[in-house]
Write an enzyme that holds these catalytic residues in place. Structure first.
Site, short mmCIF file in Angstrom:
data_model
loop_
_atom_site.label_atom_id
_atom_site.label_comp_id
_atom_site.label_asym_id
_atom_site.label_seq_id
_atom_site.Cartn_x
_atom_site.Cartn_y
_atom_site.Cartn_z
N CYS A 117 0.89 -1.08 -0.04
CA CYS A 117 0.02 0.06 -0.07
C CYS A 117 0.94 1.15 0.06
CB CYS A 117 -0.79 -0.01 1.50
SG CYS A 117 -1.70 1.61 1.49
N CYS B 20 -0.52 4.30 2.10
CA CYS B 20 -0.66 4.15 3.57
C CYS B 20 -0.18 2.83 4.02
CB CYS B 20 -1.94 4.46 4.21
SG CYS B 20 -3.39 3.90 3.37
N SER B 21 -1.18 2.16 4.63
CA SER B 21 -0.62 0.61 5.11
C SER B 21 -1.68 -0.40 4.90
CB SER B 21 0.00 0.92 6.48
OG SER B 21 -0.98 1.38 7.18
N CYS B 22 -2.55 -0.32 4.09
CA CYS B 22 -3.64 -1.22 4.04
C CYS B 22 -3.15 -2.70 3.86
CB CYS B 22 -4.52 -0.89 2.59
SG CYS B 22 -5.05 0.71 2.69
#
Lengths: 220, 225
Positions: free
Chosen positions: A125, A128-130
Site C-alpha cells: 500500500c 498508507c498501510s492497507c
C-alpha cells in the site's frame, strides 16, 4: 500567556486542506515524547468519558494473541488441499473467508491472487498501510516502512532479493498497490514433495511473508 | 507535486529490514496508540477516508520525521479538535477535561469483538453505470490531486497518473474517498483493478513482463484512444 492567545484564535478553524502555518495541527500541543503523548491522550479521553481503557486492553489482546497470520495460513493450506475450496476462493474470497470466521475490520473485501510459475504476486500500500488484518494480523514494521512503500512498485525484484527470494527469469511480477478497500491475500505456490501432508502440516509451511508475496512457502 | 505520503517509486529510502512473525510492536506505547485510535474511531465521528486524510495532512516535515504510530497519534489529536471532541486547552492541560456529550457512544470492552468483526464495508449500490469491461484500455487522469477539494484526499498515486493501463477486474461500486474524506457524501462509483506495464510507469523497469495493479475509481479513468 502568548501561546494561549494564539490558540484561542485557532480553535474555530476546521480541519480543511490549506497551506497556512500550523493552525490545523493541534497535535503540536501534546508532549513531544510519543509515550507521554499516548498517555496524555488516553487519560484525557478517559476523563471525558470517550474511551474505556479496558476496551483498549481488549483491542490489544485481540491483535497480539488472537488475530494473526495463522488465519491466512489456514486459508492457504485448505486452498492447496481442496480443489473445490480453491475454486470458490478465487471466485469470491470474501464469502469463503467469512464462512471460516475471518471477516472483519480491514478485510471487508478480500481477493485471493495465486502465485504460479508464470506470475508472482506481491502486495503493498504505497499511500498508507492497507493490509488484510483478519487474515494476517497487524502489518509488520517493514510493510509500513517508507523503503517498502517507495521501492516495491518500482523494483520488486531488488526488494525480493532483500528477503532472500530470487525468481526465475520467465516469471512475471505483479505488484498490487492496495489503493482502495479491497485487500489482497497471496496464495503462495505449494512446495514440492508435500503430497502426503495434511492441512495442519501444510499450514506450518505458510509464512506471513509468503502471503504478502515477499517470501515463498517453506520447504518441509 | 509530491504529497508526503505519496511515495511510490521514490528513491533514497534505503534497504528493507525483514522481521520475525512474532514481533507485533516495536515499543510499549505502540499497541496503546493503535487501540486508542481504534476506540476513538468507534465513536463514529469520522470515517476511514477522513482519518487517512488527517495523516496525509500532517506537515511534510512531520510526516517524514514521525514514526508510524506517531503519525496515527498526531492525526487523532488533530481530528479530535477538528470535530470539537476535545479543546486545545484540554490537550495542553490548561483546562480541566469536560465530560463529553458523546459518552453514550463510548466503546465498552464487551463490544470490542463485535466492532472488529463488523468492519466497515465500502461497497455500495450506485446509480453510476460501469463504463469499462475487463480488457478495456484506460488512461488515468494526468495529475494525482483531488479534483473535488484543493489539497484534498485522493487515492491516485502520482506514479500512476497519466498512465495507460487495462482493466483487469471489476470490483463493483465503492465509496469514493475523494468525496467521503471531506464530508461531501459517499458518492459511490465503479471501482476497477487496473494493470499497468512496469515500462509504462518507470524509466528503468526491472523486467519486461512485470506489472503494477492499482484499484482505481471510474472518475480517475478515461478510455484510452
Amino acid at each position: 500567556m502568548q501561546r494561549w492567545t494564539w490558540l484561542q484564535a485557532c480553535v474555530t478553524i476546521p480541519l480543511m486542506p490549506h497551506d497556512h502555518a500550523d493552525h490545523s495541527h493541534p497535535h503540536t500541543l501534546l508532549p513531544s515524547d510519543p509515550a507521554l503523548r499516548v498517555k496524555a491522550l488516553e487519560t484525557l479521553l478517559t476523563q471525558k468519558g470517550l474511551i474505556d481503557p479496558a476496551a483498549l486492553d481488549e483491542i490489544i489482546d485481540t491483535y497480539e494473541n488472537r488475530i494473526g497470520p495463522r488465519n491466512g495460513a489456514q486459508v492457504v493450506a485448505r486452498a492447496w488441499s481442496d480443489p473445490a475450496f480453491r475454486e470458490a476462493l478465487f471466485e469470491d474470497a470474501t464469502a469463503v473467508v467469512t464462512q471460516m470466521g475471518f471477516y472483519g475490520r480491514q478485510g471487508e473485501h478480500m481477493v485471493a491472487v495465486e502465485n504460479t510459475d508464470a506470475v508472482h504476486n506481491i502486495v503493498v500500500c504505497t499511500l498508507c498501510s492497507c493490509y488484510p488484518w483478519p487474515l494476517l494480523g497487524i502489518p509488520p514494521g517493514w510493510y509500513k516502512s517508507d523503503a517498502y512503500r517507495a521501492r516495491v512498485v518500482r523494483e520488486p525484484r531488488a526488494v525480493l532479493a532483500e528477503f532472500g527470494v530470487t525468481l526465475p527469469a520467465e516469471t512475471a511480477v505483479r505488484v498490487w498497490d492496495s489503493t482502495a478497500e479491497v485487500r489482497y491475500l497471496v496464495i503462495p505456490q505449494r512446495p514440492p514433495n508435500t503430497e502426503t501432508l495434511d492441512e495442519a502440516a501444510l499450514m506450518d509451511l505458510v509464512t506471513r511473508d509468503s502471503m504478502i508475496g515477499t517470501g515463498l512457502a517453506r520447504q518441509p | 507535486m509530491t504529497r508526503p505520503h505519496d511515495m511510490g517509486g521514490r528513491f533514497g529510502d534505503g534497504a528493507i529490514e525483514p522481521e520475525a512473525e512474532d514481533i507485533k510492536f516495536h515499543a510499549d506505547w505502540h499497541p496503546r496508540a493503535l487501540a486508542l485510535t481504534l476506540a476513538a474511531g468507534a465513536l463514529g465521528q469520522w470515517n476511514i477516508d477522513t482519518s487517512r486524510h488527517a495523516r496525509e495532512a500532517l506537515a511534510p516535515r512531520d510526516y517524514a520525521g514521525f514514526s508510524y504510530y506517531e503519525k496515527w497519534l498526531a492525526a487523532l489529536a488533530d481530528l479530535l479538535v477538528a470535530k470539537d471532541m476535545v479543546t486545545p486547552a484540554e490537550l495542553t492541560g490548561q483546562a480541566a477535561p469536560a465530560l463529553s456529550p458523546l459518552t453514550d457512544k463510548k466503546l465498552p470492552k464487551e463490544r470490542v469483538a463485535a466492532m472488529l468483526a463488523k468492519g466497515g464495508p465500502a461497497d455500495r449500490q450506485s446509480g453510476i453505470q460501469a463504463l469499462y469491461a475487463e480488457g478495456d484500455a484506460v488512461i488515468t487522469r494526468p495529475i494525482a490531486e483531488s479534483v473535488l477539494v484543493n489539497g484534498g484526499h485522493t487515492r491516485l498515486p502520482s506514479y500512476a497518473a497519466g498512465a495507460r493501463g487495462r482493466i483487469l477486474r471489476r470490483h463493483g461500486s465503492h465509496v469514493l474517498p475523494d468525496s467521503n474524506a471531506h464530508g461531501l457524501g459517499e458518492a459511490a462509483e465503479p471501482l476497477y483493478a487496473v494493470a499497468f506495464p512496469a515500462s509504462e510507469l518507470w524509466a528503468h523497469p526491472e523486467h519486461p513482463k512485470d506489472e503494477v495493479v492499482l484499484d482505481l475509481w471510474q472518475s480517475y479513468l478515461d478510455a484510452a484512444p
